[in-house]
Write an enzyme that holds these catalytic residues in place. Sequence first.
Site, PDB file in Angstrom:
ATOM      1  N   HIS A  65       0.820  -1.218   0.000  1.00  0.00           N
ATOM      2  CA  HIS A  65       0.000   0.000   0.000  1.00  0.00           C
ATOM      3  C   HIS A  65       0.858   1.275   0.000  1.00  0.00           C
ATOM      4  O   HIS A  65       0.751   2.078  -0.928  1.00  0.00           O
ATOM      5  CB  HIS A  65      -0.989  -0.032   1.174  1.00  0.00           C
ATOM      6  N   HIS A  89       4.005   6.743   5.429  1.00  0.00           N
ATOM      7  CA  HIS A  89       2.831   7.464   5.919  1.00  0.00           C
ATOM      8  C   HIS A  89       1.969   6.688   6.922  1.00  0.00           C
ATOM      9  O   HIS A  89       1.263   7.291   7.722  1.00  0.00           O
ATOM     10  CB  HIS A  89       1.974   7.990   4.768  1.00  0.00           C
ATOM     11  N   GLU A  93       0.910   5.356  12.619  1.00  0.00           N
ATOM     12  CA  GLU A  93      -0.440   4.950  13.009  1.00  0.00           C
ATOM     13  C   GLU A  93      -0.565   3.429  13.148  1.00  0.00           C
ATOM     14  O   GLU A  93      -1.222   2.955  14.063  1.00  0.00           O
ATOM     15  CB  GLU A  93      -1.437   5.485  11.967  1.00  0.00           C
ATOM     16  N   ASP A  94       0.071   2.700  12.291  1.00  0.00           N
ATOM     17  CA  ASP A  94      -0.204   1.264  12.201  1.00  0.00           C
ATOM     18  C   ASP A  94       0.923   0.326  12.622  1.00  0.00           C
ATOM     19  O   ASP A  94       0.753  -0.887  12.613  1.00  0.00           O
ATOM     20  CB  ASP A  94      -0.619   0.896  10.761  1.00  0.00           C
ATOM     21  N   ASP A 156      -3.140   8.405  -1.015  1.00  0.00           N
ATOM     22  CA  ASP A 156      -3.501   7.336  -0.082  1.00  0.00           C
ATOM     23  C   ASP A 156      -4.947   6.920  -0.327  1.00  0.00           C
ATOM     24  O   ASP A 156      -5.276   5.741  -0.459  1.00  0.00           O
ATOM     25  CB  ASP A 156      -3.311   7.879   1.347  1.00  0.00           C
ATOM     26  N   ASP A 277     -24.609  16.281 -25.449  1.00  0.00           N
ATOM     27  CA  ASP A 277     -23.179  16.609 -25.449  1.00  0.00           C
ATOM     28  C   ASP A 277     -22.372  15.725 -24.524  1.00  0.00           C
ATOM     29  O   ASP A 277     -21.789  16.173 -23.563  1.00  0.00           O
ATOM     30  CB  ASP A 277     -22.958  18.085 -25.119  1.00  0.00           C
TER      31      ASP A 277
HETATM   32 MN    MN Z   1      -2.580   4.695   4.019  1.00  0.00          MN
END
Ligand code: MN
Length: 736
Positions: A65, A89, A93-94, A156, A277
């Site tokens: 990712h 990134h 957090e993870d 992201d 159109d």
């Molecule tokens: Mn992410």
Amino acid sequence: MIDVSGEITKATAKPSRMMRQYELVERVRVYDPSVDEDLLNRAYVFSMQAHGTQTRASGDPYFSHPLEVAGILTEMKMDSTTIATALLHDTVEDTLASLEDIQKQFGPNVARLVDGVTKLSRIELQSDQAKQADNFRKLVLAMSEDIRVLLIKLADRLHNMRTLHHLKDPEKRKRIARETLDIYAPLAERIGIEKMQDELEDLAFAELNTDARNSIIARLNFLRSEGGDVANKVLKELRSVLEQSGIKAEVHGREKAPYSIWRKMQRKNVAFEQLSDIMAFRITVDTIEQCYQALGAIHSRYHVVPGRFKDYISTPKPNKYQSLHTGIIGPEKQRIEIQIRTKSMHEVAELGVAAHWTYKSGEQRTDGTQYRWLRELLDIVEHAQKPEEFLEHTKLELFQDQVFCFSPKGDLIALPRGATPVDFAYAVHSGVGDTCVGAKVNGRMVPLRTVLHNGDQVEVVTQKGGSPSPAWERFVVSGKARSRIRKFIRTQQRAEYVTLGRSMLEKLCKQEGVSFAEKAFEAVAKNFQAGSLEDLYANVGASLQPIRDVFNAGFPEHRAKADDKTDKSGEKIALTTKPKARSLTTPLTLKGLIPGMAVHYARCCHPLPGDAIVGIVTTGKGVTIHTQDCETLESFARVPERWIDVGWDDGHGKEEGLVGRLTVVLTNLPNSFGTLTTIIGKNNGNITNLKITNRTPEFFDILVDVEVQDVKHLTNIVAALRANGAINSVERTKGR
Ligand code: MN
């Protein structure tokens, strides 16, 4: 957009294998020869190790990712710092990695960007009301202090949308798609990344309204086959028209994206068949002059559809998009849209702000942008020497004049910068503001004057029957709060003035030995430009109307005896309510006063909370507070109707700006002044004025004004001073 000649790109396509370290570096090197190879390599390895064996919903290693996000950003030709941040990134957090780790290994710039992206990921649209979307977009912008943070967040989101179908939970898929459509696609549009906007919208549309999207695609395919090679015929003819006019141009034909067709169908409430159109053609030329030449050639050859011409070259869109737009009845008698732009305008249209630092053309651009931040961006683009420098200085000053807070339900409220919980309460509802008595910010009780920050969750505590405090007016910043508080004060103030005026007249009647009669005053109200008896009372109460004049008019037979001395300790006016007073200079809580009425503390006696006090109504000036033993009061002995009974509100808080005056006699020693100021300071007194009134070889006489909370506070200071040998004597001074 979809090339007419090509196939619809499968949004779900994903690389069969992960990009290698050197491949990523090479991708960046193509557009940036000064690529920071070492940084990218270290970020690659760090992220891969940090994510370790984590996997995505697809079963892929999690590391795929951030790597894909970095890949998307290389397509946007981002700098090495951004690519490294993209790789990292999700680590804070993870994974077990901390921001300090990032800071240590990659320096403050990468750490700051990672922190920015992490913070953005932590805020989520908690309520799904569409009206919140606009505010939420602003919050995201306000929190993206660096435009690179926003670009990484968008990349992201794009990758998460590309892999959305792997998520099992349909509710979650829908929520993410909705958020993409409401928040992130418009943000991409706003900073002008058309390509990303289109893809985000299409992916979200596929999730949210699969059937509609499929039928539009089927319909487009049908038209394509039925119309034979309409697009190519049109292309061919447009090319020859331009060639005949001697304009070197590239012409591309494209269908509109399914989602933009869908939006048009909704907006115009028409069926697909009526949308003629759906084809659009783009003419790309070298110079701005050629844009207008091409437009002239097309307009002289075909019928123009009225109202479709737009000149975004002379007036660019806020996101700096530039093009000429026109609608014509084309070669095949179909309505078609044509966009005419230069190559560099095209690059801006596709990449938005990301295009700017690769933008080397000396082409002149008129700056018709209405947004300050975009003007600033433009300024930086024009003055920055290197792409790196451009990015470093691109602190987006977006909505820096606003702050965004959440309600406990997750609603987002936009407030002016400096806003307090009271502003928040009024923004929620005026009833909430009026009855607000306290507030919790992020779960903690805070004073109502606390300044709110972006992302704060605010819970307003209300009390039935509560009412706005005049003191709030000093710290609220929103117009709504201020006008509601003022309105409330005015209304209540009038009621109080009416009561006060009436009782002042009653009291005067008693003094004069006549019985109070409303009728008498009602009859003369008109003489005093008062519309009603209440108005007259209010004017008397507010000291706008001299009470003697009113009395004399009401009882002409009882001429006022100017020398009639009345005991000032006679019956004092008793107010039934317990209003609060305020003043612009010394806001303090007093009993027996009218809200909003100007209050002054007499300079002669410097009253302090705890002192016995009395108020003197002064025409046009409000009320002046004196200590009851102030000598000045003697001069008011003849006008007892101007005396009002006031007292300190027991619950008064710590007020500032109240001054007590001391007369100090200091022994003339080298450190006497130092001792004096030290003792006062240690006792939390603040000296506001100091004057030597007399000086002998042995002693100084000094007047000291000290800011204190109340009389007890001043007494403490006096006692502390008296305890020191350097200080000969200390007295509180009242009167002159
Ligand atoms: Mn992410």
